[in-house]
Design a protein around this motif. Sequence first.
Motif, mmCIF file in Angstrom:
data_model
loop_
_atom_site.group_PDB
_atom_site.id
_atom_site.type_symbol
_atom_site.label_atom_id
_atom_site.label_comp_id
_atom_site.label_asym_id
_atom_site.label_seq_id
_atom_site.Cartn_x
_atom_site.Cartn_y
_atom_site.Cartn_z
ATOM 1 N N SER A 17 0.836 -1.214 0.000
ATOM 2 C CA SER A 17 0.000 0.000 0.000
ATOM 3 C C SER A 17 0.867 1.260 0.000
ATOM 4 C CB SER A 17 -0.970 0.007 1.188
ATOM 5 O OG SER A 17 -0.312 0.293 2.405
ATOM 6 N N GLY A 18 1.932 1.256 0.800
ATOM 7 C CA GLY A 18 2.839 2.398 0.807
ATOM 8 C C GLY A 18 3.549 2.555 -0.520
ATOM 9 N N PHE A 19 3.899 1.438 -1.109
ATOM 10 C CA PHE A 19 4.570 1.444 -2.405
ATOM 11 C C PHE A 19 3.640 2.004 -3.486
ATOM 12 C CE2 PHE A 19 6.954 -0.707 -5.864
ATOM 13 C CZ PHE A 19 8.232 -0.339 -5.493
ATOM 14 N N ILE A 20 2.373 1.634 -3.435
ATOM 15 C CA ILE A 20 1.383 2.153 -4.387
ATOM 16 C C ILE A 20 1.202 3.658 -4.208
ATOM 17 C CG2 ILE A 20 -1.083 2.124 -4.990
ATOM 18 C CD1 ILE A 20 -0.966 -0.943 -4.469
ATOM 19 N N ILE A 24 1.722 6.590 -7.127
ATOM 20 C CA ILE A 24 0.726 7.613 -7.472
ATOM 21 C C ILE A 24 1.281 9.009 -7.175
ATOM 22 C CG2 ILE A 24 -1.566 8.518 -6.886
ATOM 23 C CD1 ILE A 24 -2.351 5.542 -6.298
ATOM 24 N N TRP A 25 1.896 9.165 -5.999
ATOM 25 C CA TRP A 25 2.406 10.473 -5.569
ATOM 26 C C TRP A 25 3.508 10.993 -6.501
ATOM 27 C CZ3 TRP A 25 0.633 14.086 -2.489
ATOM 28 C CH2 TRP A 25 1.485 15.083 -2.019
ATOM 29 N N TYR A 26 4.498 10.116 -6.761
ATOM 30 C CA TYR A 26 5.623 10.522 -7.597
ATOM 31 C C TYR A 26 5.365 10.293 -9.089
ATOM 32 C CZ TYR A 26 8.361 11.195 -3.392
ATOM 33 O OH TYR A 26 8.836 11.638 -2.185
ATOM 34 N N GLY A 27 4.161 9.834 -9.406
ATOM 35 C CA GLY A 27 3.737 9.683 -10.795
ATOM 36 C C GLY A 27 2.831 10.842 -11.186
ATOM 37 N N PRO A 28 1.538 10.572 -11.291
ATOM 38 C CA PRO A 28 0.635 11.611 -11.811
ATOM 39 C C PRO A 28 0.428 12.824 -10.896
ATOM 40 C CG PRO A 28 -0.598 9.638 -11.185
ATOM 41 C CD PRO A 28 0.855 9.298 -11.076
ATOM 42 N N ILE A 29 0.592 12.672 -9.588
ATOM 43 C CA ILE A 29 0.289 13.802 -8.696
ATOM 44 C C ILE A 29 1.449 14.790 -8.618
ATOM 45 C CG2 ILE A 29 -0.271 14.474 -6.317
ATOM 46 C CD1 ILE A 29 -1.918 11.913 -6.102
ATOM 47 N N MET A 30 2.640 14.306 -8.251
ATOM 48 C CA MET A 30 3.767 15.216 -8.026
ATOM 49 C C MET A 30 5.002 14.874 -8.850
ATOM 50 S SD MET A 30 2.488 17.325 -5.878
ATOM 51 C CE MET A 30 3.878 18.289 -5.384
ATOM 52 N N GLY A 31 4.880 13.975 -9.808
ATOM 53 C CA GLY A 31 6.039 13.492 -10.549
ATOM 54 C C GLY A 31 6.838 14.579 -11.241
ATOM 55 N N ILE A 116 7.211 18.070 -0.995
ATOM 56 C CA ILE A 116 6.818 16.923 -1.815
ATOM 57 C C ILE A 116 7.157 15.618 -1.098
ATOM 58 C CG2 ILE A 116 7.322 15.653 -3.953
ATOM 59 C CD1 ILE A 116 7.748 18.444 -5.290
ATOM 60 N N ASP A 117 8.387 15.501 -0.642
ATOM 61 C CA ASP A 117 8.822 14.262 -0.001
ATOM 62 C C ASP A 117 8.156 14.054 1.354
ATOM 63 O OD1 ASP A 117 10.383 13.600 -2.178
ATOM 64 O OD2 ASP A 117 12.247 14.330 -1.293
ATOM 65 N N TRP A 121 5.775 10.839 2.599
ATOM 66 C CA TRP A 121 5.996 9.981 3.774
ATOM 67 C C TRP A 121 4.813 9.999 4.734
ATOM 68 C CZ3 TRP A 121 8.887 6.080 3.537
ATOM 69 C CH2 TRP A 121 10.011 6.082 2.726
ATOM 70 N N ILE A 122 4.149 11.124 4.825
ATOM 71 C CA ILE A 122 2.935 11.165 5.659
ATOM 72 C C ILE A 122 1.874 10.239 5.075
ATOM 73 C CG2 ILE A 122 1.045 12.647 6.440
ATOM 74 C CD1 ILE A 122 3.215 14.951 6.498
ATOM 75 N N LEU A 123 1.641 10.340 3.775
ATOM 76 C CA LEU A 123 0.651 9.471 3.120
ATOM 77 C C LEU A 123 1.068 8.003 3.163
ATOM 78 C CD1 LEU A 123 -0.224 11.714 0.051
ATOM 79 C CD2 LEU A 123 -1.627 11.308 2.100
ATOM 80 N N PHE A 124 2.353 7.745 3.012
ATOM 81 C CA PHE A 124 2.890 6.379 3.091
ATOM 82 C C PHE A 124 2.518 5.741 4.431
ATOM 83 C CE2 PHE A 124 6.332 3.577 4.494
ATOM 84 C CZ PHE A 124 6.561 2.752 3.401
#
Length: 139
Positions: A17-20, A24-31, A116-117, A121-124
């Motif tokens: 779940s954290g990996f997903i 998402i975070w480092y892809g379409p949202i904040m990539g 960003i980072d 980590w909070i969402l992770f």
Amino acid sequence: MDLLAINWLAIILAAISGFIVGGIWYGPIMGKQWMGAVGLTEEDIQGGNMGQIYGTAFLFSLLASFMLDHLLTSYGQSFGFGTIVLISTGIALGFIVPAIGTNYLFSQKSRKLFLIDAGYWILFYIAMGCVHAAFSAGQ
């Protein structure tokens, strides 16, 4: 620690779940913002050893999930769903965010990269906490 009593399924699913969240975070949202903040291009990213990068990142996720599980079970009591999510969020806010913040200050990285980072980590940890909480609710 009884290795047979460890909920390996919860640990693995929480790590996933954290990996997903990261994908998402480092892809379409904040990539694109993240790439700009660290000074990388798409070509730079694709030139990396992605198997090693993703494999090692997932091992780190498993370690984090295992340690979260160990922390939650070492108290010898069960916590409710909300409490587990608060504990996992508190780990991110109280340990992870200050650690990366300190590193970013001394390495003079941008506030944008820090936000960003830190957000990741909070969402992770929220995601992992939700999975661990869901498994704890059934016990």
